[in-house]
Design a protein around this motif. Structure first.
Motif, PDB file in Angstrom:
ATOM      1  N   ALA A 108       0.302  -3.737  -1.352  1.00 16.53           N
ATOM      2  CA  ALA A 108       1.290  -4.143  -2.008  1.00 16.53           C
ATOM      3  C   ALA A 108       2.497  -4.113  -0.918  1.00 16.53           C
ATOM      4  N   ALA A 109       2.264  -3.362   0.297  1.00 12.72           N
ATOM      5  CA  ALA A 109       3.377  -3.560   1.092  1.00 12.72           C
ATOM      6  C   ALA A 109       3.153  -4.769   2.088  1.00 12.72           C
ATOM      7  N   CYS A 144       2.559  15.219  -7.352  1.00 11.97           N
ATOM      8  CA  CYS A 144       4.187  15.877  -7.287  1.00 11.97           C
ATOM      9  C   CYS A 144       5.137  14.699  -6.658  1.00 11.97           C
ATOM     10  N   GLY A 145       4.409  13.554  -6.139  1.00 11.19           N
ATOM     11  CA  GLY A 145       5.152  12.452  -5.403  1.00 11.19           C
ATOM     12  C   GLY A 145       5.985  11.766  -6.218  1.00 11.19           C
ATOM     13  N   LYS A 146       6.821  10.847  -5.630  1.00 12.96           N
ATOM     14  CA  LYS A 146       7.745   9.800  -6.220  1.00 12.96           C
ATOM     15  C   LYS A 146       6.873   8.562  -6.844  1.00 12.96           C
ATOM     16  N   PRO A 147       6.930   8.195  -7.861  1.00 11.24           N
ATOM     17  CA  PRO A 147       6.348   7.223  -8.121  1.00 11.24           C
ATOM     18  C   PRO A 147       6.375   5.956  -7.325  1.00 11.24           C
ATOM     19  N   PHE A 148       5.125   5.387  -7.122  1.00 13.30           N
ATOM     20  CA  PHE A 148       5.036   4.057  -6.366  1.00 13.30           C
ATOM     21  C   PHE A 148       5.761   2.963  -7.269  1.00 13.30           C
ATOM     22  N   ASP A 149       6.329   2.265  -6.884  1.00 17.82           N
ATOM     23  CA  ASP A 149       6.670   1.081  -7.513  1.00 17.82           C
ATOM     24  C   ASP A 149       7.180   0.041  -6.714  1.00 17.82           C
ATOM     25  N   GLN A 150       7.382  -1.619  -7.064  1.00 17.36           N
ATOM     26  CA  GLN A 150       7.834  -2.409  -6.332  1.00 17.36           C
ATOM     27  C   GLN A 150       8.868  -2.267  -5.154  1.00 17.36           C
ATOM     28  N   ALA A 151       9.878  -1.588  -5.740  1.00 15.71           N
ATOM     29  CA  ALA A 151      10.853  -1.151  -4.840  1.00 15.71           C
ATOM     30  C   ALA A 151      10.538  -0.503  -3.668  1.00 15.71           C
ATOM     31  N   ALA A 152       9.668   0.568  -3.904  1.00 18.36           N
ATOM     32  CA  ALA A 152       8.894   1.245  -2.777  1.00 18.36           C
ATOM     33  C   ALA A 152       8.137   0.346  -1.750  1.00 18.36           C
ATOM     34  N   ALA A 153       7.270  -0.442  -2.405  1.00 24.03           N
ATOM     35  CA  ALA A 153       6.360  -1.538  -1.937  1.00 24.03           C
ATOM     36  C   ALA A 153       7.530  -2.376  -0.726  1.00 24.03           C
ATOM     37  N   GLU A 154       8.413  -2.908  -0.998  1.00 20.91           N
ATOM     38  CA  GLU A 154       9.595  -3.643  -0.410  1.00 20.91           C
ATOM     39  C   GLU A 154      10.100  -2.782   0.619  1.00 20.91           C
ATOM     40  N   ARG A 155      10.378  -1.750   0.517  1.00 21.14           N
ATOM     41  CA  ARG A 155      10.903  -0.702   1.345  1.00 21.14           C
ATOM     42  C   ARG A 155       9.834  -0.481   2.600  1.00 21.14           C
ATOM     43  N   ASP A 171     -10.523  -6.146   5.610  1.00 21.63           N
ATOM     44  CA  ASP A 171     -11.037  -7.107   6.482  1.00 21.63           C
ATOM     45  C   ASP A 171     -11.090  -8.293   5.691  1.00 21.63           C
ATOM     46  N   ALA A 172     -11.069  -8.498   4.316  1.00 24.58           N
ATOM     47  CA  ALA A 172     -11.107  -9.591   3.311  1.00 24.58           C
ATOM     48  C   ALA A 172      -9.951 -10.137   3.154  1.00 24.58           C
ATOM     49  N   SER A 173      -9.880 -11.336   2.517  1.00 23.72           N
ATOM     50  CA  SER A 173      -8.977 -11.906   1.693  1.00 23.72           C
ATOM     51  C   SER A 173      -7.517 -11.940   2.430  1.00 23.72           C
ATOM     52  N   ILE A 174      -6.480 -11.473   1.720  1.00 23.36           N
ATOM     53  CA  ILE A 174      -5.031 -11.692   2.505  1.00 23.36           C
ATOM     54  C   ILE A 174      -4.708 -10.773   3.524  1.00 23.36           C
ATOM     55  N   LEU A 175      -5.261  -9.607   3.612  1.00 22.94           N
ATOM     56  CA  LEU A 175      -5.242  -8.645   4.553  1.00 22.94           C
ATOM     57  C   LEU A 175      -5.983  -8.978   5.687  1.00 22.94           C
ATOM     58  N   VAL A 186       2.642 -13.581   5.508  1.00 29.95           N
ATOM     59  CA  VAL A 186       1.378 -12.777   5.129  1.00 29.95           C
ATOM     60  C   VAL A 186       0.779 -13.798   4.056  1.00 29.95           C
ATOM     61  N   LEU A 187       1.472 -14.134   2.947  1.00 29.13           N
ATOM     62  CA  LEU A 187       1.034 -15.073   1.808  1.00 29.13           C
ATOM     63  C   LEU A 187       1.006 -16.427   2.142  1.00 29.13           C
TER      64      LEU A 187
END
Length: 256
Positions: free
Chosen positions: A150-151, A90-101, A18-22, A158-159
């Motif tokens: 991140a997403a 066990c999950g896939k590492p979260f990175d910027q490419a995942a955030a974009e997807r 509920d704060a800031s950007i989100l 949004v920004l």
């Protein structure tokens, strides 16, 4: 985007989303965040969501039945099927490419684990299992907030300005260039002259060189997959030579 999160402590989400950007994204109609209490899908007077693991061992595991019921019920809230995300080492590492997807999904549903984890059968509900890194959190709520932040910030509008996220760290496979603001000199430390020159061509070249230098210095692993031009490789050679001359014993101790 609609983001749903299922948790045993749903009240933790509100103060952040509920704060800031989100918060501004929600007011602008670019985000709807809905937190759900997993205990709503229990059927005993204690609203039990965990039990002892078969085979013994420390701690308690989250039971599969409330999770299955919760995911199916939240999916019914619509308006479109959610992309279901669980978190696990066990999950896939979260990175910027995942955030974009993920930023291109119309709807996300995060299922937040607690205790010693959850019954393995619950993971059959996941469209995707992510890991934030090689460490353990008390629960999945912080992970869900991290991925949401991140997403969502990559959703157009949004920004607040087009291109606001285009030159950030990892957007082109590199760390972001150094940045400065007023005053031009602070405690004897001066802003690079090129940034005060008004020469946009030189500034652009300096920023690329700075991004390459910071990546070479702090995250050289990123250079293995970053898209580099021949000019970039020439700049990297200059960066490497310059850093050797500057500090032959190793990198600086801090990074901003």
């Amino acid at each position: 985007m609609i983001v749903d999160a299922v948790s045993v402590i749903p009240e933790v989400f509100g103060p952040y989303v509920d704060a800031s950007i989100l918060g501004r994204a929600q007011k602008a109609g670019l985000l709807e965040f809905r937190a759900h209490d997993l205990r709503e899908w229990t059927h005993d007077r204690h609203r039990t969501v965990d039990d002892a693991p078969f085979g013994g061992g420390p701690g308690m595991l989250m039971k599969p039945a409330p999770i299955f019921e919760a995911v199916r019920a939240v999916q019914e809230l619509g308006p479109v099927p959610a992309h279901v995300v669980f978190f696990s080492p066990c999950g896939k590492p979260f990175d910027q490419a995942a955030a974009e997807r993920l930023s291109r999904e119309e709807r996300l549903l995060f299922v937040c684990g607690r205790y010693e984890g959850m019954d393995e059968r619950a993971y059959s509900l996941a469209d995707e299992v992510l890991s934030l890194g090689d460490y353990v959190l008390t629960g999945g709520e912080l992970a869900a907030l991290t991925v949401t932040d991140a997403a969502v910030r990559l959703i157009p509008g949004v920004l607040g300005g087009e291109g606001s996220a285009d030159e950030e760290s990892f957007s082109e496979g590199l760390l972001e260039f150094e940045q400065y603001t007023r005053p031009a000199v602070f405690e004897g430390m001066a802003v690079p002259d090129v940034l005060l020159s008004g020469d946009h061509g030189r500034i652009k070249e300096w920023r690329r060189s700075s991004a390459l230098e910071r990546t070479y210095r702090w995250r050289p692993d990123l250079l293995e997959t970053a898209p580099l031009s021949e000019k970039d490789r020439d700049l990297l050679a200059d960066v490497a030579a310059g850093l050797e001359d500057e500090n032959p014993t190793g990198p600086r101790e801090t990074c901003s």
